[in-house]
Scaffold this active site. Structure first.
Site, PDB file in Angstrom:
ATOM      1  N   TYR A  47      62.292  15.753   2.178  1.00 31.45           N
ATOM      2  CA  TYR A  47      61.509  15.135   3.264  1.00 31.45           C
ATOM      3  C   TYR A  47      60.137  14.662   2.772  1.00 31.45           C
ATOM      4  O   TYR A  47      59.447  13.930   3.477  1.00 31.45           O
ATOM      5  CB  TYR A  47      61.301  16.102   4.446  1.00 31.45           C
ATOM      6  N   ILE A 225      66.351  22.599  16.284  1.00 31.51           N
ATOM      7  CA  ILE A 225      65.094  22.202  15.622  1.00 31.51           C
ATOM      8  C   ILE A 225      64.800  20.719  15.900  1.00 31.51           C
ATOM      9  O   ILE A 225      64.826  19.892  14.997  1.00 31.51           O
ATOM     10  CB  ILE A 225      65.156  22.495  14.104  1.00 31.51           C
ATOM     11  N   SER A 236      56.786  19.328  25.837  1.00 30.06           N
ATOM     12  CA  SER A 236      57.866  19.518  26.829  1.00 30.06           C
ATOM     13  C   SER A 236      59.121  20.098  26.170  1.00 30.06           C
ATOM     14  O   SER A 236      59.840  20.873  26.796  1.00 30.06           O
ATOM     15  CB  SER A 236      58.168  18.219  27.581  1.00 30.06           C
ATOM     16  N   ASN A 237      59.352  19.787  24.895  1.00 31.14           N
ATOM     17  CA  ASN A 237      60.534  20.350  24.223  1.00 31.14           C
ATOM     18  C   ASN A 237      60.435  21.877  24.097  1.00 31.14           C
ATOM     19  O   ASN A 237      61.439  22.558  23.931  1.00 31.14           O
ATOM     20  CB  ASN A 237      60.713  19.754  22.822  1.00 31.14           C
TER      21      ASN A 237
HETATM   22  N1  NAP Z   1      70.185  19.700   7.069  1.00 35.65           N
HETATM   23  C1  NAP Z   1      70.266  18.403   7.178  1.00 35.65           C
HETATM   24  O1  NAP Z   1      70.989  17.706   6.434  1.00 35.65           O
HETATM   25  C2  NAP Z   1      69.504  17.723   8.282  1.00 35.65           C
HETATM   26  C3  NAP Z   1      69.847  16.415   8.665  1.00 35.65           C
HETATM   27  C4  NAP Z   1      69.142  15.831   9.710  1.00 35.65           C
HETATM   28  C5  NAP Z   1      68.142  16.535  10.346  1.00 35.65           C
HETATM   29  N2  NAP Z   1      67.796  17.806   9.935  1.00 35.65           N
HETATM   30  C6  NAP Z   1      66.698  18.582  10.579  1.00 35.65           C
HETATM   31  O2  NAP Z   1      66.860  18.545  11.999  1.00 35.65           O
HETATM   32  C7  NAP Z   1      65.695  17.997  12.585  1.00 35.65           C
HETATM   33  C8  NAP Z   1      66.016  17.266  13.875  1.00 35.65           C
HETATM   34  O3  NAP Z   1      66.980  16.255  13.692  1.00 35.65           O
HETATM   35  P1  NAP Z   1      66.637  14.685  13.733  1.00 35.65           P
HETATM   36  O4  NAP Z   1      65.278  14.491  13.246  1.00 35.65           O
HETATM   37  O5  NAP Z   1      67.748  13.996  13.014  1.00 35.65           O
HETATM   38  O6  NAP Z   1      66.835  14.257  15.244  1.00 35.65           O
HETATM   39  P2  NAP Z   1      66.556  14.856  16.722  1.00 35.65           P
HETATM   40  O7  NAP Z   1      65.594  15.972  16.692  1.00 35.65           O
HETATM   41  O8  NAP Z   1      67.881  15.063  17.375  1.00 35.65           O
HETATM   42  O9  NAP Z   1      65.898  13.583  17.426  1.00 35.65           O
HETATM   43  C9  NAP Z   1      64.665  13.062  17.051  1.00 35.65           C
HETATM   44  C10 NAP Z   1      64.403  11.832  17.917  1.00 35.65           C
HETATM   45  O10 NAP Z   1      64.360  12.219  19.292  1.00 35.65           O
HETATM   46  C11 NAP Z   1      63.174  11.742  19.883  1.00 35.65           C
HETATM   47  N3  NAP Z   1      62.690  12.772  20.824  1.00 35.65           N
HETATM   48  C12 NAP Z   1      62.281  14.027  20.543  1.00 35.65           C
HETATM   49  N4  NAP Z   1      61.929  14.681  21.663  1.00 35.65           N
HETATM   50  C13 NAP Z   1      62.120  13.806  22.685  1.00 35.65           C
HETATM   51  C14 NAP Z   1      61.917  13.885  24.096  1.00 35.65           C
HETATM   52  N5  NAP Z   1      61.463  15.005  24.652  1.00 35.65           N
HETATM   53  N6  NAP Z   1      62.210  12.788  24.835  1.00 35.65           N
HETATM   54  C15 NAP Z   1      62.671  11.650  24.257  1.00 35.65           C
HETATM   55  N7  NAP Z   1      62.878  11.517  22.932  1.00 35.65           N
HETATM   56  C16 NAP Z   1      62.597  12.588  22.151  1.00 35.65           C
HETATM   57  C17 NAP Z   1      62.207  11.515  18.772  1.00 35.65           C
HETATM   58  O11 NAP Z   1      61.357  10.429  19.085  1.00 35.65           O
HETATM   59  P3  NAP Z   1      59.775  10.657  19.337  1.00 35.65           P
HETATM   60  O12 NAP Z   1      59.187  10.852  17.986  1.00 35.65           O
HETATM   61  O13 NAP Z   1      59.363   9.383  20.013  1.00 35.65           O
HETATM   62  O14 NAP Z   1      59.640  11.856  20.229  1.00 35.65           O
HETATM   63  C18 NAP Z   1      63.104  11.127  17.607  1.00 35.65           C
HETATM   64  O15 NAP Z   1      63.372   9.737  17.603  1.00 35.65           O
HETATM   65  C19 NAP Z   1      65.138  17.100  11.471  1.00 35.65           C
HETATM   66  O16 NAP Z   1      63.827  16.680  11.714  1.00 35.65           O
HETATM   67  C20 NAP Z   1      65.318  17.992  10.276  1.00 35.65           C
HETATM   68  O17 NAP Z   1      64.315  18.999  10.244  1.00 35.65           O
HETATM   69  C21 NAP Z   1      68.483  18.396   8.922  1.00 35.65           C
END
Ligand code: NAP
Length: 278
Positions: A47, A225, A236-237
């Site tokens: 990251y 997460i 809010s989350n």
């Molecule tokens: N192990 C792995 O291979 C792997 C792969 C992917 C992810 N991860 C981990 O998992 C974490 C989360 O997954 P992710 O980043 O893929 O996606 P996610 O958390 O499912 O979604 C993030 C998206 O949701 C939006 N969001 C967040 N809270 C919101 C709310 N209350 N209302 C509306 N939109 C909201 C964010 O936009 P805003 O910024 O506008 O809020 C962002 O665009 C990652 O950051 C990482 O730490 C791990």
């Protein structure tokens, strides 16, 4: 906060994801999260934000031992000697003597599972990480990993949200009382506009993200997460500990599984489990 206890260690079941948060954003959001009460932060070598996350933790005023910090070793760095080197480099960047959890970020194609997970034991024995685990392993890979790793695996982190069935891996994780951490827990924002989620949000007087995050936490052994760059969303989350989804509401969210619901599927991914929806 809800916790999963593993070998006497309390793991907060709601954390902050930091993928795609870079530079000042990674520092700002991690700092704000700690101020709001988040105590579980998820980062990874790949990251490229470990320095900012580590600095935010050090400058937060929150004692290091109150924060559950996870990092991940990139799959190309995994090996008998290279895993330890990669771990030490992450610790240097994070500016801490140890993390609470380190994961093999992806299974290494064409490397025996035993060879991939054995170095995690040395990392734990050297005190570089309190707990160890894996990410993106399939059910069979996880079973092999648990059998062949010389120490207990505490965690598996996989994509999981209402559009994706993860029953095979979830069941296996529960069988070993491991924590299953849902990544992309709100489907990268995409599941939030589903009309059924919107209806539940309206009915429960909550945001769609709160509905989906609550759905995760009402499942045994599951942590989530979510990532955000918005301080309003961050706040809010985190406000999901003062309400419950009914059994009927949970069933509605389970009903949103799609056979093609997976979002993260890079070239190096394993042959995924199909699950019941396929
Ligand atoms: N192990 C792995 O291979 C792997 C792969 C992917 C992810 N991860 C981990 O998992 C974490 C989360 O997954 P992710 O980043 O893929 O996606 P996610 O958390 O499912 O979604 C993030 C998206 O949701 C939006 N969001 C967040 N809270 C919101 C709310 N209350 N209302 C509306 N939109 C909201 C964010 O936009 P805003 O910024 O506008 O809020 C962002 O665009 C990652 O950051 C990482 O730490 C791990």
């Amino acid at each position: 906060m809800l916790y999963h206890q593993f070998d006497g260690i309390d793991i907060p079941r709601l954390g902050l994801g930091t993928w795609q948060l870079k530079g000042d954003d990674a520092y700002r959001i991690t700092s704000k999260a700690l101020e709001l009460g988040y105590r579980h932060i998820d980062t990874a070598a790949v990251y490229k934000n470990e320095e900012e996350v580590g600095r935010a933790i050090r400058e937060s005023g929150v004692a290091r031992d109150e924060i559950f910090l996870t990092t991940k070793l990139w799959y190309e760095k995994i090996g008998e000697k290279t895993s330890i080197d990669a771990m030490k480099k992450s610790l240097d960047r994070l500016g801490t003597d140890n993390v609470d959890l380190v994961l093999n970020h992806w299974p290494v194609p064409e490397m025996e599972i035993g060879a991939q997970v054995t170095p995690l034991a040395e990392i734990q024995e050297q005190g570089l990480s309190r707990l160890v685990g894996v990410s993106n392993y399939t059910q069979n890979q996880l079973l092999t990993a648990v059998t062949e790793c010389p120490v207990r695996l505490a965690n598996i982190q996989c994509e999981y949200h209402p559009n994706l069935d993860q029953d095979p891996v979830l069941k296996t994780a529960r069988g070993f009382d491991m924590l299953f951490t849902s990544y992309s827990p709100i489907g990268q924002g995409e599941v939030l506009s589903n009309p059924a989620i919107e209806r539940l949000a309206e009915w429960n007087k909550r945001t769609p993200a709160q509905i989906v995050l609550r759905w995760h936490l009402q499942q045994a052994n599951v942590a989530a997460i979510p990532r955000t760059s918005s301080e309003d969303h961050l706040k809010s989350n985190f406000e999901i500990f003062d309400f419950e989804l009914s059994a009927e509401d949970m069933k509605t969210v389970y009903g949103l599984i799609k056979p093609d619901g997976r979002m993260i599927d890079p070239d190096w991914a394993p042959q995924w489990d199909t699950g019941v929806a396929a």
